[in-house]
Scaffold this motif. Sequence first.
Motif, PDB file in Angstrom:
ATOM      1  N   ILE A 163       0.880  -1.173   0.000  1.00 10.29           N
ATOM      2  CA  ILE A 163       0.000   0.000   0.000  1.00 10.29           C
ATOM      3  C   ILE A 163       0.912   1.216   0.000  1.00 10.29           C
ATOM      4  CG2 ILE A 163      -1.796   1.272   1.252  1.00 10.29           C
ATOM      5  CD1 ILE A 163      -2.573  -1.433   2.547  1.00 10.29           C
ATOM      6  N   SER A 164       0.835   2.046  -1.055  1.00 12.10           N
ATOM      7  CA  SER A 164       1.799   3.139  -1.214  1.00 12.10           C
ATOM      8  C   SER A 164       1.088   4.471  -1.386  1.00 12.10           C
ATOM      9  CB  SER A 164       2.685   2.857  -2.437  1.00 12.10           C
ATOM     10  OG  SER A 164       3.587   3.910  -2.648  1.00 12.10           O
ATOM     11  N   CYS A 165       1.313   5.391  -0.433  1.00  5.37           N
ATOM     12  CA  CYS A 165       0.792   6.756  -0.511  1.00  5.37           C
ATOM     13  C   CYS A 165       1.967   7.682  -0.831  1.00  5.37           C
ATOM     14  CB  CYS A 165       0.128   7.161   0.799  1.00  5.37           C
ATOM     15  SG  CYS A 165      -0.430   8.868   0.829  1.00  5.37           S
ATOM     16  N   ASP A 166       1.909   8.355  -1.992  1.00  4.96           N
ATOM     17  CA  ASP A 166       3.029   9.180  -2.456  1.00  4.96           C
ATOM     18  C   ASP A 166       2.880  10.655  -2.108  1.00  4.96           C
ATOM     19  OD1 ASP A 166       3.911   6.815  -3.595  1.00  4.96           O
ATOM     20  OD2 ASP A 166       2.914   7.222  -5.496  1.00  4.96           O
ATOM     21  N   GLY A 167       1.827  11.019  -1.384  1.00  9.18           N
ATOM     22  CA  GLY A 167       1.624  12.409  -0.994  1.00  9.18           C
ATOM     23  C   GLY A 167       0.153  12.772  -1.029  1.00  9.18           C
ATOM     24  N   GLY A 169      -3.300  14.548  -2.312  1.00  4.49           N
ATOM     25  CA  GLY A 169      -3.824  14.827  -3.635  1.00  4.49           C
ATOM     26  C   GLY A 169      -3.471  13.776  -4.665  1.00  4.49           C
ATOM     27  N   VAL A 170      -2.845  12.680  -4.233  1.00  2.00           N
ATOM     28  CA  VAL A 170      -2.450  11.590  -5.141  1.00  2.00           C
ATOM     29  C   VAL A 170      -3.143  10.308  -4.692  1.00  2.00           C
ATOM     30  CG1 VAL A 170      -0.524  10.295  -6.141  1.00  2.00           C
ATOM     31  CG2 VAL A 170      -0.193  12.673  -5.442  1.00  2.00           C
ATOM     32  N   VAL A 182      -2.168  -1.373  -9.141  1.00  2.00           N
ATOM     33  CA  VAL A 182      -3.466  -0.760  -9.451  1.00  2.00           C
ATOM     34  C   VAL A 182      -3.615   0.561  -8.695  1.00  2.00           C
ATOM     35  CG1 VAL A 182      -4.687  -2.905 -10.001  1.00  2.00           C
ATOM     36  CG2 VAL A 182      -4.581  -2.139  -7.640  1.00  2.00           C
ATOM     37  N   ARG A 183      -4.348   1.490  -9.309  1.00  2.00           N
ATOM     38  CA  ARG A 183      -4.659   2.775  -8.669  1.00  2.00           C
ATOM     39  C   ARG A 183      -5.976   2.620  -7.908  1.00  2.00           C
ATOM     40  NH1 ARG A 183      -3.979   8.346 -10.290  1.00  2.00           N
ATOM     41  NH2 ARG A 183      -2.980   7.646 -12.217  1.00  2.00           N
ATOM     42  N   SER A 184      -6.020   3.137  -6.675  1.00  2.00           N
ATOM     43  CA  SER A 184      -7.240   3.034  -5.878  1.00  2.00           C
ATOM     44  C   SER A 184      -7.992   4.366  -5.868  1.00  2.00           C
ATOM     45  CB  SER A 184      -6.910   2.609  -4.443  1.00  2.00           C
ATOM     46  OG  SER A 184      -6.382   3.692  -3.712  1.00  2.00           O
ATOM     47  N   ASN A 185      -9.214   4.335  -5.363  1.00  2.00           N
ATOM     48  CA  ASN A 185      -9.999   5.562  -5.227  1.00  2.00           C
ATOM     49  C   ASN A 185      -9.847   6.192  -3.841  1.00  2.00           C
ATOM     50  OD1 ASN A 185     -11.413   3.510  -3.889  1.00  2.00           O
ATOM     51  ND2 ASN A 185     -13.382   4.505  -4.222  1.00  2.00           N
ATOM     52  N   VAL A 186      -8.882   5.684  -3.055  1.00  2.00           N
ATOM     53  CA  VAL A 186      -8.609   6.241  -1.720  1.00  2.00           C
ATOM     54  C   VAL A 186      -7.474   7.246  -1.831  1.00  2.00           C
ATOM     55  CG1 VAL A 186      -7.983   5.693   0.661  1.00  2.00           C
ATOM     56  CG2 VAL A 186      -9.290   4.040  -0.691  1.00  2.00           C
ATOM     57  N   GLU A 187      -7.673   8.431  -1.290  1.00  2.00           N
ATOM     58  CA  GLU A 187      -6.605   9.435  -1.298  1.00  2.00           C
ATOM     59  C   GLU A 187      -6.804  10.436  -0.167  1.00  2.00           C
ATOM     60  OE1 GLU A 187      -7.113  13.068  -4.107  1.00  2.00           O
ATOM     61  OE2 GLU A 187      -7.690  11.320  -5.312  1.00  2.00           O
ATOM     62  N   PHE A 188      -5.703  11.086   0.219  1.00  2.00           N
ATOM     63  CA  PHE A 188      -5.738  12.157   1.217  1.00  2.00           C
ATOM     64  C   PHE A 188      -5.661  13.476   0.450  1.00  2.00           C
ATOM     65  CE2 PHE A 188      -4.244   8.474   3.473  1.00  2.00           C
ATOM     66  CZ  PHE A 188      -4.839   8.572   4.724  1.00  2.00           C
ATOM     67  N   LYS A 189      -6.750  14.241   0.458  1.00  2.00           N
ATOM     68  CA  LYS A 189      -6.803  15.452  -0.360  1.00  2.00           C
ATOM     69  C   LYS A 189      -6.078  16.622   0.280  1.00  2.00           C
ATOM     70  CE  LYS A 189     -11.057  13.986  -2.566  1.00  2.00           C
ATOM     71  NZ  LYS A 189     -12.499  14.195  -2.772  1.00  2.00           N
ATOM     72  N   ASP A 190      -5.878  16.558   1.596  1.00  2.00           N
ATOM     73  CA  ASP A 190      -5.272  17.674   2.325  1.00  2.00           C
ATOM     74  C   ASP A 190      -3.984  17.218   3.005  1.00  2.00           C
ATOM     75  OD1 ASP A 190      -5.622  19.336   5.338  1.00  2.00           O
ATOM     76  OD2 ASP A 190      -5.431  20.416   3.451  1.00  2.00           O
ATOM     77  N   GLU A 233       9.763  17.739   4.428  1.00  2.00           N
ATOM     78  CA  GLU A 233      11.159  17.926   4.817  1.00  2.00           C
ATOM     79  C   GLU A 233      12.096  17.123   3.899  1.00  2.00           C
ATOM     80  OE1 GLU A 233      12.324  19.948   7.411  1.00  2.00           O
ATOM     81  OE2 GLU A 233      10.255  20.649   7.324  1.00  2.00           O
ATOM     82  N   ILE A 234      11.732  15.887   3.607  1.00  2.00           N
ATOM     83  CA  ILE A 234      12.593  15.046   2.759  1.00  2.00           C
ATOM     84  C   ILE A 234      11.847  14.485   1.546  1.00  2.00           C
ATOM     85  CG2 ILE A 234      14.278  14.387   4.517  1.00  2.00           C
ATOM     86  CD1 ILE A 234      12.679  11.901   5.031  1.00  2.00           C
ATOM     87  N   THR A 235      10.518  14.631   1.502  1.00  2.00           N
ATOM     88  CA  THR A 235       9.729  14.251   0.321  1.00  2.00           C
ATOM     89  C   THR A 235       8.913  15.474  -0.101  1.00  2.00           C
ATOM     90  OG1 THR A 235       8.133  13.297   1.886  1.00  2.00           O
ATOM     91  CG2 THR A 235       9.570  11.770   0.719  1.00  2.00           C
ATOM     92  N   THR A 236       9.174  15.972  -1.286  1.00  2.00           N
ATOM     93  CA  THR A 236       8.639  17.276  -1.702  1.00  2.00           C
ATOM     94  C   THR A 236       7.123  17.295  -1.882  1.00  2.00           C
ATOM     95  OG1 THR A 236       9.125  16.687  -3.992  1.00  2.00           O
ATOM     96  CG2 THR A 236      10.784  17.973  -2.818  1.00  2.00           C
ATOM     97  N   LYS A 237       6.493  16.111  -2.110  1.00  2.00           N
ATOM     98  CA  LYS A 237       5.039  16.065  -2.265  1.00  2.00           C
ATOM     99  C   LYS A 237       4.312  16.072  -0.925  1.00  2.00           C
ATOM    100  CE  LYS A 237       4.664  13.637  -6.703  1.00  2.00           C
ATOM    101  NZ  LYS A 237       4.160  12.412  -7.358  1.00  2.00           N
ATOM    102  N   GLY A 238       5.060  15.997   0.165  1.00  2.00           N
ATOM    103  CA  GLY A 238       4.444  15.943   1.493  1.00  2.00           C
ATOM    104  C   GLY A 238       4.677  14.599   2.154  1.00  2.00           C
ATOM    105  N   SER A 239       3.891  14.319   3.177  1.00  2.00           N
ATOM    106  CA  SER A 239       4.036  13.068   3.933  1.00  2.00           C
ATOM    107  C   SER A 239       3.770  11.864   3.036  1.00  2.00           C
ATOM    108  CB  SER A 239       3.064  13.051   5.110  1.00  2.00           C
ATOM    109  OG  SER A 239       3.295  14.146   5.968  1.00  2.00           O
ATOM    110  N   THR A 240       4.476  10.793   3.297  1.00  2.00           N
ATOM    111  CA  THR A 240       4.299   9.551   2.531  1.00  2.00           C
ATOM    112  C   THR A 240       4.338   8.348   3.468  1.00  2.00           C
ATOM    113  OG1 THR A 240       6.653   9.148   2.143  1.00  2.00           O
ATOM    114  CG2 THR A 240       5.516  10.562   0.552  1.00  2.00           C
ATOM    115  N   PHE A 241       3.801   7.242   3.005  1.00  2.00           N
ATOM    116  CA  PHE A 241       3.986   5.975   3.733  1.00  2.00           C
ATOM    117  C   PHE A 241       3.871   4.822   2.744  1.00  2.00           C
ATOM    118  CE2 PHE A 241      -0.571   6.909   4.133  1.00  2.00           C
ATOM    119  CZ  PHE A 241      -1.158   5.715   3.732  1.00  2.00           C
TER     120      PHE A 241
END
Length: 679
Positions: A163-167, A169-170, A182-190, A233-241
């Motif tokens: 499960i990969s969150c790249d920032g 709005g993605v 596969v791309r999911s319909n789950v995302e963090f908009k803020d 701080e280290i990932t320009t798109k914001g928080s990731t996991f």
Amino acid sequence: MHKKIAICPGCHTKIQCEGESGQKVKVDCLNCGRTGSIIFKSEFKELDFYPLNEPFAYAKVLKNMDTLEKYYKVIEPYLSDDEQKTLNFVWETLLKTFNMRLDELDSKKIENYLTEQVEQVISSYEIELEDLSKRKILYYIKRESLGFGKIDPLMRDPHLEDISCDGSGVSIFLYHRKYGSVRSNVEFKDEEDLSYFVIRLAQKCGKHISIAEPMLDATMPDGSRIQMTLSNEITTKGSTFTIRKFRADPFTPPDLVALNTVSSEILAYMWLAVENRVNALIAGGTASGKTTILNALSLFIPREAKIVSIEETREINLPHPNWIPGVSRSGFGEVVANKMVGEIDMYDLMKAALRQRPEYIIVGEIRGKEAYVLFQAMATGHATYSTVHADSAKSLIHRLEGKPIEIPRVMLQSLDIVSIHITTRVKGKRVRRCKQIIEIIDIDPTTKEILTNEVFRWDPIEDKFIYTGKSYILEGIRASWDLTKEEITKEIRNRTEILEWMRDNDIRTYQEVAKAVSRYSENPDDFLKKMRHPEPKKKKDKNKDKKGSESKKKKTEKFVEESPELGNNISVDQKELQETPVIQSEEKQEGDKPESDVELDDKINAFKDMESIDNETAVLLYDNGFTSVDNLNNVSQKELIKIKGIKRKTAKKIIKELNDNISVELSQASDEGGDRGVT
């Protein structure tokens, strides 16, 4: 005409409907009266549909027929504006009134406690709610407090590996075991919500992440591995996991044989090597199955042996009682001599392990100076097993000799076996394969080159494993056991037969495999005799059942006789009537076909349209309450396996055929519920 099943977003009732591609069909729920519509989209093809947290959360896999891109859709209950406001109010009130931590409660009592607290808030503030709305609100509150929030349905899906969150709005990307990336319909908009979520994830792992230390590796409560970063701080798109999920039911040797990841001959060879404390390294690229193989091989370790495992994050899982699992930890405070105060790294754990007198040492992955101590342990007689990133024997040697590991070449001869694994494609399907099994023989005294011997190799054209005909390890074991060549060959054949027997008889759990290995080690002849000539199953005593039926009938007749005041028309509550077994009359009319023959024909004909169901399986299904194909629409693979006589392979084929035959579409209102929750 396409057949689809709509799920009512209100009461979760499943409704069958039909329509042509591109047609919009109106759907009415017979249970709650809600109306909605579904569109039979022509550009999307549904590949799969299955429950994640029934009846609230479902997963749907779609394929865009124009772009060929795959989508993973999470479908959750739709909340109206009033229900959303009520949910937010109840959630905020709970946060103010909670007087204890949920993780301090007994895991079996948490859900009941939370339900009581929610009902208390609803009752205290006299909030008028329908039962259905209350259930939906409870679902979202439990998802946020006990689960993993927005990604909780994803964490429940056993088919997902990553499960990969790249920032913010993605869309969150997933790696599905069957459909790949596969791309999911789950995302963090803020970004603020995402950063808050990452901090919560770190707390669930018992760790801390902050702007001062914005990067963290941790193990989640369910055993999954997570890597996260905070803010930009280290990932320009914001928080990731990124979450690497591990199966709740790990792969065992019979599973690996069934998947053709390795052959039964390779595992029989490794079984003999592990039992004789031969050192081995599992090499391969990312996601090539190194840890899976290491876990499977560890089942061949004798049950009474003392084992010490060393990891950065817990991945190894053993059924052995005499096992010390070691995990490194990060430090705190100031840095002294290039090391943070309180830090316990893998090098420290390795030194401590050698003082614990282990027979076997297992290291999750070697990547630094701990490898030097590992090879020292090999040289001093400890059986050691570990994984390392390398895609060939040559690159493995370069990696071990280069920085930061820097193992002297003379010490490499302590290593006995290198198993190289790859991720590749066979007939268009992504698979994992054991590419080579290589033995490290010695070092040439003149050229200083390492002498190796290839024992097994994978043929990508035929997709099978080839034995080269020579093994120095088996020669060494033969000499130490004082066996002839014929006897060592017979031993390998016996173990190969056992592994194939376990695969064919669905003996695949950790406990079952470990038990079989232990029993064979204790008494090989007795085990092989019972395996090859199993005892016949005891037949059911029909006379006993008949006596029981007659006695039951007598008791019923006695009840009627002793209750004359009720007369012949006994009034029984409808619910009670459904739960009361009906005793069939044993009398038969003349000319009737024997009851057993009629029943058998009916049972077989009920499933005649299903290719995956043979006559024997049809009878088993019918006897367990599944009287038609329609009854199987809502059944899961686990429920089918519970039926005595139905094997895992058969259940899997049935579910696959059902999924292929019935394409499932949900109402648009239900689809909109994907991003709903506590705000």
